[in-house]
Design a protein around this motif. Sequence first.
Motif, PDB file in Angstrom:
ATOM      1  N   ALA A  56      42.568  38.920  45.609  1.00  0.00           N
ATOM      2  CA  ALA A  56      43.019  40.232  44.883  1.00  0.00           C
ATOM      3  C   ALA A  56      43.078  39.833  43.511  1.00  0.00           C
ATOM      4  CB  ALA A  56      44.343  40.520  45.215  1.00  0.00           C
ATOM      5  N   ARG A  57      43.415  38.527  43.051  1.00  0.00           N
ATOM      6  CA  ARG A  57      43.719  38.388  41.544  1.00  0.00           C
ATOM      7  C   ARG A  57      42.205  38.298  40.848  1.00  0.00           C
ATOM      8  NH1 ARG A  57      46.597  39.544  37.271  1.00  0.00           N
ATOM      9  NH2 ARG A  57      46.815  37.523  35.852  1.00  0.00           N
ATOM     10  N   ILE A  58      41.225  37.935  41.542  1.00  0.00           N
ATOM     11  CA  ILE A  58      40.174  37.803  41.067  1.00  0.00           C
ATOM     12  C   ILE A  58      39.380  39.228  40.755  1.00  0.00           C
ATOM     13  CG2 ILE A  58      37.332  37.330  41.545  1.00  0.00           C
ATOM     14  CD1 ILE A  58      38.425  34.990  43.202  1.00  0.00           C
ATOM     15  N   SER A  59      39.770  40.286  41.486  1.00  0.00           N
ATOM     16  CA  SER A  59      39.343  41.491  41.383  1.00  0.00           C
ATOM     17  C   SER A  59      40.052  42.103  40.216  1.00  0.00           C
ATOM     18  CB  SER A  59      39.331  42.381  42.476  1.00  0.00           C
ATOM     19  OG  SER A  59      38.685  42.081  43.828  1.00  0.00           O
ATOM     20  N   GLU A  60      41.455  41.808  40.183  1.00  0.00           N
ATOM     21  CA  GLU A  60      42.273  42.336  39.311  1.00  0.00           C
ATOM     22  C   GLU A  60      41.698  41.927  37.539  1.00  0.00           C
ATOM     23  OE1 GLU A  60      46.032  40.907  39.775  1.00  0.00           O
ATOM     24  OE2 GLU A  60      46.228  42.195  41.667  1.00  0.00           O
ATOM     25  N   ARG A  61      41.285  40.710  37.622  1.00  0.00           N
ATOM     26  CA  ARG A  61      40.738  40.058  36.310  1.00  0.00           C
ATOM     27  C   ARG A  61      39.262  40.851  36.145  1.00  0.00           C
ATOM     28  NH1 ARG A  61      42.088  34.708  34.742  1.00  0.00           N
ATOM     29  NH2 ARG A  61      44.382  34.612  34.652  1.00  0.00           N
ATOM     30  N   LEU A  62      38.546  41.027  36.901  1.00  0.00           N
ATOM     31  CA  LEU A  62      37.278  41.735  36.720  1.00  0.00           C
ATOM     32  C   LEU A  62      37.568  43.119  36.178  1.00  0.00           C
ATOM     33  CD1 LEU A  62      34.171  41.991  36.690  1.00  0.00           C
ATOM     34  CD2 LEU A  62      34.197  42.496  39.241  1.00  0.00           C
ATOM     35  N   ALA A  63      38.458  43.722  36.586  1.00  0.00           N
ATOM     36  CA  ALA A  63      38.802  45.193  36.191  1.00  0.00           C
ATOM     37  C   ALA A  63      39.327  45.254  34.844  1.00  0.00           C
ATOM     38  CB  ALA A  63      39.992  45.720  37.174  1.00  0.00           C
ATOM     39  N   ASP A  64      40.068  44.211  34.601  1.00  0.00           N
ATOM     40  CA  ASP A  64      40.532  43.851  33.003  1.00  0.00           C
ATOM     41  C   ASP A  64      39.328  43.799  32.126  1.00  0.00           C
ATOM     42  OD1 ASP A  64      43.283  44.100  34.061  1.00  0.00           O
ATOM     43  OD2 ASP A  64      43.580  42.198  33.965  1.00  0.00           O
ATOM     44  N   ASP A  65      38.274  42.814  32.796  1.00  0.00           N
ATOM     45  CA  ASP A  65      37.219  42.793  31.924  1.00  0.00           C
ATOM     46  C   ASP A  65      36.406  43.801  31.681  1.00  0.00           C
ATOM     47  OD1 ASP A  65      38.113  40.034  31.401  1.00  0.00           O
ATOM     48  OD2 ASP A  65      36.817  39.150  33.045  1.00  0.00           O
ATOM     49  N   LEU A  66      36.225  44.715  32.609  1.00  0.00           N
ATOM     50  CA  LEU A  66      35.302  45.861  32.585  1.00  0.00           C
ATOM     51  C   LEU A  66      35.985  46.942  31.776  1.00  0.00           C
ATOM     52  CD1 LEU A  66      32.810  46.904  33.755  1.00  0.00           C
ATOM     53  CD2 LEU A  66      34.316  47.770  35.951  1.00  0.00           C
ATOM     54  N   VAL A 124      36.050  47.586  42.379  1.00  0.00           N
ATOM     55  CA  VAL A 124      35.963  47.326  40.965  1.00  0.00           C
ATOM     56  C   VAL A 124      34.456  46.964  40.956  1.00  0.00           C
ATOM     57  CG1 VAL A 124      36.331  45.255  39.468  1.00  0.00           C
ATOM     58  CG2 VAL A 124      38.046  46.307  40.757  1.00  0.00           C
ATOM     59  N   ARG A 125      33.829  46.323  41.993  1.00  0.00           N
ATOM     60  CA  ARG A 125      32.275  46.008  41.710  1.00  0.00           C
ATOM     61  C   ARG A 125      31.488  47.496  41.738  1.00  0.00           C
ATOM     62  NH1 ARG A 125      30.778  40.962  40.601  1.00  0.00           N
ATOM     63  NH2 ARG A 125      28.871  41.207  41.779  1.00  0.00           N
ATOM     64  N   ALA A 126      32.042  48.346  42.415  1.00  0.00           N
ATOM     65  CA  ALA A 126      31.445  49.818  42.263  1.00  0.00           C
ATOM     66  C   ALA A 126      31.585  50.300  40.734  1.00  0.00           C
ATOM     67  CB  ALA A 126      32.024  50.857  43.201  1.00  0.00           C
ATOM     68  N   ALA A 127      32.655  50.115  40.317  1.00  0.00           N
ATOM     69  CA  ALA A 127      33.001  50.363  38.932  1.00  0.00           C
ATOM     70  C   ALA A 127      31.995  49.703  37.890  1.00  0.00           C
ATOM     71  CB  ALA A 127      34.416  50.202  38.431  1.00  0.00           C
ATOM     72  N   LEU A 128      31.697  48.417  38.160  1.00  0.00           N
ATOM     73  CA  LEU A 128      30.734  47.649  37.481  1.00  0.00           C
ATOM     74  C   LEU A 128      29.306  48.047  37.635  1.00  0.00           C
ATOM     75  CD1 LEU A 128      30.334  44.909  35.756  1.00  0.00           C
ATOM     76  CD2 LEU A 128      30.141  43.762  37.966  1.00  0.00           C
ATOM     77  N   VAL A 129      29.053  48.530  38.632  1.00  0.00           N
ATOM     78  CA  VAL A 129      27.825  49.300  38.914  1.00  0.00           C
ATOM     79  C   VAL A 129      27.684  50.399  38.085  1.00  0.00           C
ATOM     80  CG1 VAL A 129      26.232  50.150  40.633  1.00  0.00           C
ATOM     81  CG2 VAL A 129      27.137  47.913  41.104  1.00  0.00           C
ATOM     82  N   ALA A 130      28.580  51.103  38.144  1.00  0.00           N
ATOM     83  CA  ALA A 130      28.644  52.271  37.445  1.00  0.00           C
ATOM     84  C   ALA A 130      28.564  52.370  35.853  1.00  0.00           C
ATOM     85  CB  ALA A 130      29.867  53.247  37.674  1.00  0.00           C
ATOM     86  N   ASP A 145      20.189  54.091  38.727  1.00  0.00           N
ATOM     87  CA  ASP A 145      21.031  53.578  39.905  1.00  0.00           C
ATOM     88  C   ASP A 145      20.732  52.573  40.559  1.00  0.00           C
ATOM     89  OD1 ASP A 145      22.783  55.859  39.177  1.00  0.00           O
ATOM     90  OD2 ASP A 145      22.075  57.038  40.882  1.00  0.00           O
ATOM     91  N   GLY A 146      19.310  52.561  40.987  1.00  0.00           N
ATOM     92  CA  GLY A 146      18.860  51.362  41.708  1.00  0.00           C
ATOM     93  C   GLY A 146      18.836  50.231  40.598  1.00  0.00           C
ATOM     94  N   ALA A 147      18.465  50.374  39.427  1.00  0.00           N
ATOM     95  CA  ALA A 147      18.280  49.213  38.343  1.00  0.00           C
ATOM     96  C   ALA A 147      19.635  48.629  38.163  1.00  0.00           C
ATOM     97  CB  ALA A 147      17.315  49.612  37.209  1.00  0.00           C
ATOM     98  N   ALA A 148      20.696  49.508  38.171  1.00  0.00           N
ATOM     99  CA  ALA A 148      21.991  48.737  37.870  1.00  0.00           C
ATOM    100  C   ALA A 148      22.660  47.824  38.684  1.00  0.00           C
ATOM    101  CB  ALA A 148      22.952  50.109  37.755  1.00  0.00           C
TER     102      ALA A 148
END
Length: 186
Positions: A56-66, A124-130, A145-148
């Motif tokens: 969960a902390r890994i996901s939180e960190r990615l969200a912060d970076d994003l 969070v990965r979905a937000a990264l792709v978005a 969408d596909g290239a993302a």
Amino acid sequence: MAQRRDALADAGLRLVARDGLRALTHRAVDAEAGVPSGSTSYYARGRRDLTALVVARISERLADDLDGVAIPPVLDVVGAAHIADAFLTELATRQDAQAARLAMLTELRPDDDLRVPLTSADPVRAALVATAVRLLTALGVDEADGAAVDLVGLVDALLLYRIAEVAPLDAHRVLAAYLSGLRRPA
């Protein structure tokens, strides 16, 4: 309470990054975080809960970076490559989180409940792709969408090279070449 949980999760990240997933124990997290013995057990009863805390902390960190990624409405290849490379560089500053994520992806293969949040199934990965879709749309890429998804995979591979020090690599050049190939002719 959230600060203590975060501090324990960060200690767990450091342990996994440095010594692998097998080193992740309640006692080791207590020692790494510099808290009294038994403190980690309050936040994570069993080993599985402790692993989930780190995931969960890994996901939180990615969200912060994003959250820090700004994308203008129109981009050229140089600008898009710069944004992608800057994001890659930001991710790489959190070496412990990235090294722990890479280790956990491998070691947690048989446990989908714990591994899947580290993959594309994580919101969070979905937000990264978005975000990648927005970048590619600003660049004028058809079928963004596909290239993302591919762009996120490329950034992930470049991150692996950087964190694991696999080989020297000019990430900006690789990203620019990839993005140049996607851009529709003017």
